[in-house]
Design an enzyme around this catalytic site. Structure first.
Site, PDB file in Angstrom:
ATOM      1  N   CYS A  44      -9.266  12.431  13.813  1.00  0.00           N
ATOM      2  CA  CYS A  44      -8.662  12.857  12.773  1.00  0.00           C
ATOM      3  C   CYS A  44      -9.277  12.245  11.583  1.00  0.00           C
ATOM      4  O   CYS A  44      -9.049  12.393  10.370  1.00  0.00           O
ATOM      5  CB  CYS A  44      -7.347  12.875  12.931  1.00  0.00           C
ATOM      6  SG  CYS A  44      -6.649  13.433  14.193  1.00  0.00           S
ATOM      7  N   TYR A 427      18.422   3.800   1.632  1.00  0.00           N
ATOM      8  CA  TYR A 427      18.252   4.013   0.500  1.00  0.00           C
ATOM      9  C   TYR A 427      18.232   2.827  -0.423  1.00  0.00           C
ATOM     10  O   TYR A 427      19.107   2.286  -0.128  1.00  0.00           O
ATOM     11  CB  TYR A 427      19.602   5.014  -0.015  1.00  0.00           C
ATOM     12  CG  TYR A 427      20.024   4.935  -1.369  1.00  0.00           C
ATOM     13  CD1 TYR A 427      18.838   5.361  -2.379  1.00  0.00           C
ATOM     14  CD2 TYR A 427      20.976   4.377  -2.118  1.00  0.00           C
ATOM     15  CE1 TYR A 427      19.144   5.462  -3.826  1.00  0.00           C
ATOM     16  CE2 TYR A 427      21.267   4.332  -3.483  1.00  0.00           C
ATOM     17  CZ  TYR A 427      20.191   4.816  -4.152  1.00  0.00           C
ATOM     18  OH  TYR A 427      20.409   4.805  -5.667  1.00  0.00           O
TER      19      TYR A 427
END
Length: 557
Positions: A44, A427
């Site tokens: 890749c 968060y």
């Protein structure tokens, strides 16, 4: 006394199987046969070495022949090709790539990991096209790199808009070439649905790539320096990258009488055994089951090859393991964007007649007040009755990867859209929002599944307006200056309650906004006041990307 295991092919599947086999047993004799010079390299990473992002060629090599042979005590025979399998006598014929000499090797267990090869169709003039390349391995990479350095081409044509084609277009642009990408379909990156691919199209054009869509190659002229398309258009090329897809390398299995499946891939059981129980197969050459729809398919991606290699090794050593299918989770860098997918797209669901709902949300990658927040286009596909998640797609400058990873994990864990709002995700302002984009997609999908709002899609709204339907744009007037859905009537959200008497109750009222949120709020107001109402999913932002692309294609036609 240990088993004698012969592995055909290295790279992802074969190499991971070999390493796991040795970790599980010191007694087994392990022979790896690889026709190339390299047994384990970063497949890749090849486009990024060509483009210069990866500067050191050595970094592409995961394991060397000598290093792996010593570390895992195995017999590695590179530059050797297995040319035949004798199942009755449990032997393989191995031929030297350099000398052509052949010999026979016995096995107790045979593991096939031949991979997939680039599709090279019989296009007129392809035999005489000189600067035509495919990209599969290190020699391919070296040939492209050498040509770029020595011939100094100015103009490259990439044929095929799959992940490799798009990655090569970017990396050739990074090398300063003019790049044209030719794709027979009306979009690049087939796992994306059209309106999502449209975002990628616009970004690629902004980066200087010429896209020729819905057109294919008729012939190569003048040794490949002129390409004639099906439309009759001719384009000049100093070099050509052929990237129209891959096909399983299953000839060896076919000649051995092993059962094949879709696209000629090798059929395997959940234990990764072929129709001959003493022969296993893994990687890009095998048929797998689609995790979402249960149908056989081929998913030539690195994660599956690595996982299958390990599982095959486990089963060979008596462990009770199964490979239960592929989600097809995939991701690609497209210049400054990331495009990521998991599960099925609309095209697949429609082809198989599977009922679904689609929702689009357009949040930002982290708290908007913290610098650098990037818009995310996130699409979620699900079953309205059960809430089962069928697929997702995300495109963003930042944050697409982790959202798709979360959704892929949710699918494998059996979670539904009703569970997504309850995911307690990390968060802080630099990283996300208090309501993460995955939570937001879950809220929107749950509202649809719970019947709190009905929706219409971007591709339906023009026909609705054309048939005399009412569509109210609830954005502020100044927002419409940047574009609006033709035929919509502007009533800002703040004025909806005052204008209820002006709206008909004998027909469905459709509402639209920028991304869908204000449309939902307007839809709830109208529904609570007795109106039949539907919200345009994803708002003008979703509609506009696809509409611009369709208009551009129509102009070309």
């Amino acid at each position: 006394m240990g088993k004698k295991i012969v592995i055909v092919g290295g790279v992802a599947g074969g190499a991971s199987a070999a390493a796991r086999l040795r970790r599980l047993s010191e007694q087994d004799q392990i022979i790896m046969v690889e026709r190339g010079a390299y047994i384990s390299f970063a497949n890749c990473g090849l486009p990024y070495y060509i483009g210069g992002t990866i500067a050191d060629r050595k970094k592409l090599f995961v394991q060397t022949v000598d290093g792996m042979a010593k570390k895992f005590n195995m017999d590695i025979r590179n530059l050797s090709e297995v040319t035949a399998i004798d199942r009755e006598n449990k032997t393989v014929t191995i031929q030297s790539v350099t000398t052509g000499e052949s010999y026979v090797e016995s096995y107790d267990i045979l593991l096939l990991s031949p991979g997939a090869k680039p599709i090279v169709p019989p296009i007129k003039g392809i035999e005489t096209a000189k600067a035509l390349f495919t990209l599969r391995n290190i020699p391919d990479t070296d040939a492209i790199k050498q040509y770029l350095e020595q011939a100094k081409p100015q103009r490259a044509v990439v044929i095929g808009g799959g992940f490799i084609g798009v990655e090569m277009a970017e990396n050739l642009r990074d090398q300063g070439l003019e790049v044209t990408l030719v794709e027979m379909s009306n979009q690049v990156m087939a796992p994306l649905d059209y309106e999502m691919a449209a975002i990628v199209h616009q970004h690629m054009r902004q980066k200087g790539v010429e896209l020729i869509l819905a057109d294919g190659v008729e012939s190569f002229e003048e040794e490949g320096t002129i390409i004639t398309l099906n439309s009759g258009r001719q384009i000049a090329a100093d070099m050509i990258i052929l990237a129209i897809g891959v096909q399983p390398e299953s000839n060896l299995a076919r000649e051995a009488g092993l059962e094949l499946g879709v696209r000629g891939a090798i059929k395997v059981s959940p234990t990764l055994q072929t129709s001959d129980p003493s022969i296993y197969a893994v990687g890009d050459a095998i048929e797998v089951i689609d995790w979402i729809n249960g149908q056989p398919t081929v998913v030539p991606l690195a994660w599956g090859a690595n996982r299958q290699g390990r599982l095959a090794a486990d089963h060979i050593n008596g462990r009770d393991v199964r490979y239960n299918g592929a989600l097809g989770t995939a991701i690609a860098k497209v210049f400054d964007l990331t495009a990521a997918v998991t599960g099925n797209n609309e095209k697949t669901l429609q082809r198989l007649g599977i009922p679904y709902e689609a929702i689009h949300v357009h949040p930002v990658s982290h708290a908007g007040y913290y610098p650098g927040a990037a818009p995310i286009a996130l699409k979620l596909l699900f079953d309205r009755d059960s809430g089962k998640i069928l697929g997702a797609q995300a495109i963003a400058g930042d944050g697409a990867d982790k959202r798709i990873d979360v959704i892929a994990t949710a699918i494998k864990g059996g979670l539904t859209v009703f569970d997504l709002p309850d995911l307690e995700l990390a968060y802080a302002p630099p990283y996300s929002s208090a309501k993460d984009p995955v939570n937001l997609a879950g809220y929107v999908a749950s509202n649809v599944a719970d019947g709190l709002v009905d929706i219409v899609q971007w591709h339906e709204i023009d026909a609705i307006i054309g048939a005399g339907g009412l569509v109210i744009d609830v954005r502020e007037p100044h927002e419409r200056e940047a574009g609006f859905i033709p035929g919509t009537v502007n009533i800002p959200l703040g004025e909806i309650r005052e204008r209820l008497r002006d709206l008909p109750k004998d027909q469905t009222v459709h509402v639209s906004c920028q991304v869908g949120l204000r449309g939902y709020q307007a839809a709830r107001i109208l529904a609570e006041n007795g109106f039949a109402v539907k919200n345009v999913d994803g708002g003008y932002k979703t509609y506009a990307a696809a509409a611009r692309e369709k208009a551009l294609l129509a102009k070309v036609d």
